[in-house]
Design an enzyme around this catalytic site. Structure first.
Site, short mmCIF file in Angstrom:
data_model
loop_
_atom_site.label_atom_id
_atom_site.label_comp_id
_atom_site.label_asym_id
_atom_site.label_seq_id
_atom_site.Cartn_x
_atom_site.Cartn_y
_atom_site.Cartn_z
N LYS A 126 40.29 45.20 41.05
CA LYS A 126 39.68 46.03 40.25
C LYS A 126 40.02 47.68 40.78
CE LYS A 126 36.50 43.04 38.15
NZ LYS A 126 36.76 41.78 39.01
N LYS A 161 30.69 44.88 35.27
CA LYS A 161 31.07 43.75 36.17
C LYS A 161 31.26 44.24 37.69
CE LYS A 161 35.63 44.76 34.28
NZ LYS A 161 36.87 44.21 33.57
N ARG A 211 47.25 36.93 30.64
CA ARG A 211 47.52 36.83 31.92
C ARG A 211 49.27 36.94 32.08
NH1 ARG A 211 45.68 35.11 36.94
NH2 ARG A 211 44.21 36.82 36.54
N ARG A 225 44.85 33.91 27.19
CA ARG A 225 43.38 33.23 27.41
C ARG A 225 42.39 33.65 26.28
NH1 ARG A 225 42.73 34.99 33.58
NH2 ARG A 225 42.99 36.97 32.37
N ARG A 233 34.13 36.30 27.97
CA ARG A 233 34.99 36.17 29.14
C ARG A 233 36.13 35.00 28.95
NH1 ARG A 233 30.92 34.00 33.54
NH2 ARG A 233 30.25 32.47 31.83
N ASP A 273 46.27 41.16 34.12
CA ASP A 273 45.39 41.03 32.95
C ASP A 273 45.45 42.24 31.93
OD1 ASP A 273 44.79 38.57 34.11
OD2 ASP A 273 42.96 39.48 34.68
N GLU A 282 43.05 44.25 35.15
CA GLU A 282 43.10 43.89 36.56
C GLU A 282 44.64 43.60 37.22
OE1 GLU A 282 40.49 40.89 37.83
OE2 GLU A 282 39.01 41.42 36.78
N ASN A 284 45.73 41.09 39.93
CA ASN A 284 45.15 39.95 40.79
C ASN A 284 46.05 39.51 41.96
OD1 ASN A 284 42.51 39.02 39.25
ND2 ASN A 284 44.28 39.47 37.74
#
Length: 319
Positions: A126, A161, A211, A225, A233, A273, A282, A284
């Site tokens: 993040k 978050k 994703r 997703r 979420r 994401d 994000e 990752n």
């Protein structure tokens, strides 16, 4: 080209082999003739200039409940005995994680570490994404209740978050009236020493959070997703469901902007994401997932792409 591969991950006993990306990588490595070892990050050690791990040789198989066989424990020198280290333990990205990156950095002269531990350390999910703020929704990182109240008043519904959370844990939606915002900020301040992230709630998340996996800077595939009933979420670990997905023009633009920098940093396996086909949220790099679902929908072989990239780097390191 047969390699000795040490996999630094969570306990093999507890993984869900039906969707675990690291397990898919291990199956692919074994099929290529590579020899596998498994160890936990806590098993890393340093002595007299050498980095080692207490590890076991393993053989893996796609059989639920009987998915691996392990040999005797040995002390594995991560330079002399190993060609490749896969750094794949799950977050949280805490001091233990950072310490592991410092130790693995010391073996890189002779051993390929994927993802590059220096880049992993310098690119928390993040925070690295802030380099690409032009693709992000409005974003605040703070510990100030007054700042969050002002952000809430400006944007209406917001999401709060933890800065180093994972798998959708501790992600909260606060309505435009700010009810419980003070208590939530107080709780975050007590649980985490670092600031937290605040963004507008994006209603588009109801249609999914995509994703996208990049291998050595190039798109390998994507899944959408979708959150479960009553959830905001979309993480699969939080009850989201995976669906086949292509890329929008905006998502292609995002990947083309990120790709060269990911490759330059040695970030071979990355999951980004994107919400609503528009907003990057994000990047990752610690232990990205999603390749099993991507390959199931698309008939692709993402582990093969990852191993092709690793083997290329291993050949270069051996010269």
């Amino acid at each position: 080209m047969s390699l000795t591969v040490a996999v630094q991950m969570d306990p093999l006993e507890g993984i869900n082999i039906a969707g675990d990306s690291t397990f898919a990588l291990m199956l692919s490595a074994q099929a290529r003739g590579h020899r596998l070892f498994h160890y936990l990050a806590a098993d890393l050690a340093y002595r007299d200039g050498r980095v080692s791990a207490r590890a076991r040789p393993v053989q893996v198989r796609p059989t639920p409940g009987d998915h691996f066989q392990a040999g005797d424990w040995i002390d594995l020198d991560l330079e002399d005995d190993v060609d490749v280290v896969l750094m794949r333990q799950d977050p949280p990205f805490d001091l233990a994680y950072i310490t592991a990156t410092h130790l693995l950095e010391r073996v890189q002269a002779r051993t390929v570490v994927a993802n590059d531990p220096v880049s992993v350390r310098n690119a928390p999910e993040k925070l690295f994404v802030l380099d690409y703020a032009r693709f992000m929704p409005p974003t605040m990182i703070t510990r100030s209740l007054a700042d969050v109240r002002a952000f809430n008043a400006e944007h209406g519904d917001i999401v709060v978050k933890p800065l180093h959370g994972n798998a959708g844990s501790a992600v909260f939606k606060i309505g435009r009236d700010g009810t419980n915002l003070g208590a939530l900020v107080e709780l975050f301040g007590q649980v985490w020493p670092e600031p937290f992230m605040v963004q507008p709630f994006l209603p588009e998340v109801a249609q999914g959070d995509k994703r996208i996996v990049l291998v050595d800077g190039k798109v390998a595939g994507a899944i959408n997703r979708v959150p479960g009933a009553g959830e905001i979420r979309s993480n699969l670990a939080a009850g989201g469901t995976a669906h086949a997905a292509g890329l929008t023009a905006r998502e292609i633009e995002i990947c083309e902007a990120l790709g060269p920098e990911l490759a330059r940093r040695g970030l071979l396996f990355v999951g980004i994401d994107v919400i609503g086909g528009t907003y990057l949220t994000e990047i990752n790099v610690t232990s990205p997932t999603g390749i099993v679902a991507i390959d199931r929908f698309n008939g692709t072989d993402t582990p093969a792409l990852i191993w092709n990239a690793i083997e290329t780097k291993s050949k270069a390191a051996a010269q």
